[in-house]
Design an enzyme around this catalytic site. Structure first.
Site, mmCIF file in Angstrom:
data_model
loop_
_atom_site.group_PDB
_atom_site.id
_atom_site.type_symbol
_atom_site.label_atom_id
_atom_site.label_comp_id
_atom_site.label_asym_id
_atom_site.label_seq_id
_atom_site.Cartn_x
_atom_site.Cartn_y
_atom_site.Cartn_z
ATOM 1 N N LYS A 14 0.829 -1.216 0.000
ATOM 2 C CA LYS A 14 0.000 0.000 0.000
ATOM 3 C C LYS A 14 0.865 1.268 0.000
ATOM 4 O O LYS A 14 0.616 2.182 -0.770
ATOM 5 C CB LYS A 14 -0.930 0.029 1.233
ATOM 6 N N ARG A 89 -9.994 0.663 9.168
ATOM 7 C CA ARG A 89 -9.689 -0.730 9.485
ATOM 8 C C ARG A 89 -10.811 -1.385 10.284
ATOM 9 O O ARG A 89 -10.710 -2.576 10.603
ATOM 10 C CB ARG A 89 -8.414 -0.791 10.321
ATOM 11 N N ARG A 128 11.282 -6.332 4.879
ATOM 12 C CA ARG A 128 11.181 -4.887 5.083
ATOM 13 C C ARG A 128 11.734 -4.505 6.456
ATOM 14 O O ARG A 128 12.379 -3.473 6.606
ATOM 15 C CB ARG A 128 9.707 -4.459 4.971
ATOM 16 N N ARG A 134 11.191 -0.739 11.776
ATOM 17 C CA ARG A 134 9.908 -0.920 12.465
ATOM 18 C C ARG A 134 9.948 -2.177 13.319
ATOM 19 O O ARG A 134 10.095 -3.279 12.796
ATOM 20 C CB ARG A 134 8.772 -1.030 11.433
ATOM 21 N N ARG A 146 -0.695 -9.323 13.272
ATOM 22 C CA ARG A 146 -1.230 -8.244 12.431
ATOM 23 C C ARG A 146 -2.072 -8.821 11.293
ATOM 24 O O ARG A 146 -3.111 -8.258 10.922
ATOM 25 C CB ARG A 146 -0.083 -7.387 11.872
HETATM 26 P P1 AMP Z 1 0.461 0.190 9.177
HETATM 27 O O1 AMP Z 1 1.622 1.098 8.995
HETATM 28 O O2 AMP Z 1 -0.751 0.610 8.398
HETATM 29 O O3 AMP Z 1 0.816 -1.267 8.950
HETATM 30 O O4 AMP Z 1 0.022 0.292 10.713
HETATM 31 C C1 AMP Z 1 0.909 -0.087 11.745
HETATM 32 C C2 AMP Z 1 0.137 -0.218 13.049
HETATM 33 O O5 AMP Z 1 -0.464 1.044 13.394
HETATM 34 C C3 AMP Z 1 -1.016 -1.196 13.027
HETATM 35 O O6 AMP Z 1 -0.585 -2.546 13.282
HETATM 36 C C4 AMP Z 1 -1.914 -0.653 14.147
HETATM 37 O O7 AMP Z 1 -1.393 -0.991 15.421
HETATM 38 C C5 AMP Z 1 -1.745 0.851 13.965
HETATM 39 N N1 AMP Z 1 -2.769 1.404 13.038
HETATM 40 C C6 AMP Z 1 -2.546 1.990 11.820
HETATM 41 N N2 AMP Z 1 -3.695 2.380 11.256
HETATM 42 C C7 AMP Z 1 -4.681 2.027 12.119
HETATM 43 C C8 AMP Z 1 -6.095 2.131 12.085
HETATM 44 N N3 AMP Z 1 -6.744 2.669 11.028
HETATM 45 N N4 AMP Z 1 -6.800 1.686 13.165
HETATM 46 C C9 AMP Z 1 -6.170 1.149 14.226
HETATM 47 N N5 AMP Z 1 -4.841 0.983 14.314
HETATM 48 C C10 AMP Z 1 -4.091 1.422 13.264
#
Ligand code: AMP
Length: 191
Positions: A14, A89, A128, A134, A146
């Site tokens: 993404k 989400r 990654r 991260r 996740r």
């Molecule tokens: P991402 O970078 O999108 O993979 O997000 C990393 C982490 O941030 C996720 O595993 C969640 O813990 C948190 N996170 C990101 N976006 C959301 C969302 N829309 N709702 C809840 N938690 C989020």
């Protein structure tokens, strides 16, 4: 406006594709994951709260996430459109996003889902993690959590927009350009 949701499991590409879509269509990219990481980097109270969930691969509570997203959208009203990446989400997040856009007389144009098999995702994320810094990319148990959270809590978002005929599945395996072409074809149909 063109308002896109870039959807798909963690590690589906993404972020990579969002950058390319921004380049071509001049949209504002809003990634809630990036916003949380920025808050964590600045050691804000919001960042500290978010980190406790992110470290375990769990979702940050809706109230926190929705408030942060709303601030970002309201701070950037004069744009050609938005690319929402990693948001919504959950169903309450879908409803909050629809309300927020409705206040501007807008709606979601399309949800584009990058479809990638589980094994490929785990491989990509762990790779990654070697360079992203991260913590949630480095621990295989957190990565698998996740993916489980995505399946259990986040896939209903696809169905939510499918009811409005807005959800499209894109084959997310292949070269970056090849996948981008598949996405662009869907966006071109809107503009
Ligand atoms: P991402 O970078 O999108 O993979 O997000 C990393 C982490 O941030 C996720 O595993 C969640 O813990 C948190 N996170 C990101 N976006 C959301 C969302 N829309 N709702 C809840 N938690 C989020």
């Amino acid at each position: 406006m063109v308002n896109l949701i870039l959807f798909g499991p963690p590690g589906s590409g993404k972020g990579t594709q969002a950058v390319k879509l921004v380049d071509r269509y001049n949209l504002l990219h809003i990634s809630t994951g990036d916003l949380f990481r920025y808050e964590i980097g600045n050691q804000t109270p919001l960042g500290k709260e978010a980190k406790s969930y992110m470290d375990k691969g769990q979702l940050v509570p809706d109230s926190v996430t929705i408030g942060m997203l709303r601030n970002k959208v309201e701070a950037n009203p004069n744009v050609a459109g938005y690319i929402f990446d990693g948001f919504p989400r959950t169903i309450p997040q879908c409803e909050a996003l629809d309300d927020l856009l409705a206040e501007k007389g807008e709606t979601i144009s399309k949800l584009l889902m990058l479809d990638v098999p589980d094994d490929e995702i785990v491989k990509r994320i762990l790779l990654r993690g070697e360079s992203s810094g991260r913590a949630d990319d480095l621990n295989e148990e957190v990565v698998r959590n996740r993916i489980a959270v995505y399946k259990n809590e986040t896939t209903p978002v696809f169905d939510y927009y499918a009811k409005e005929d807005k959800s499209v599945k894109i084959h997310g395996v292949g070269g970056i350009e090849e996948i981008f072409d598949r996405l662009a074809e869907e966006v071109d149909a809107l503009v």
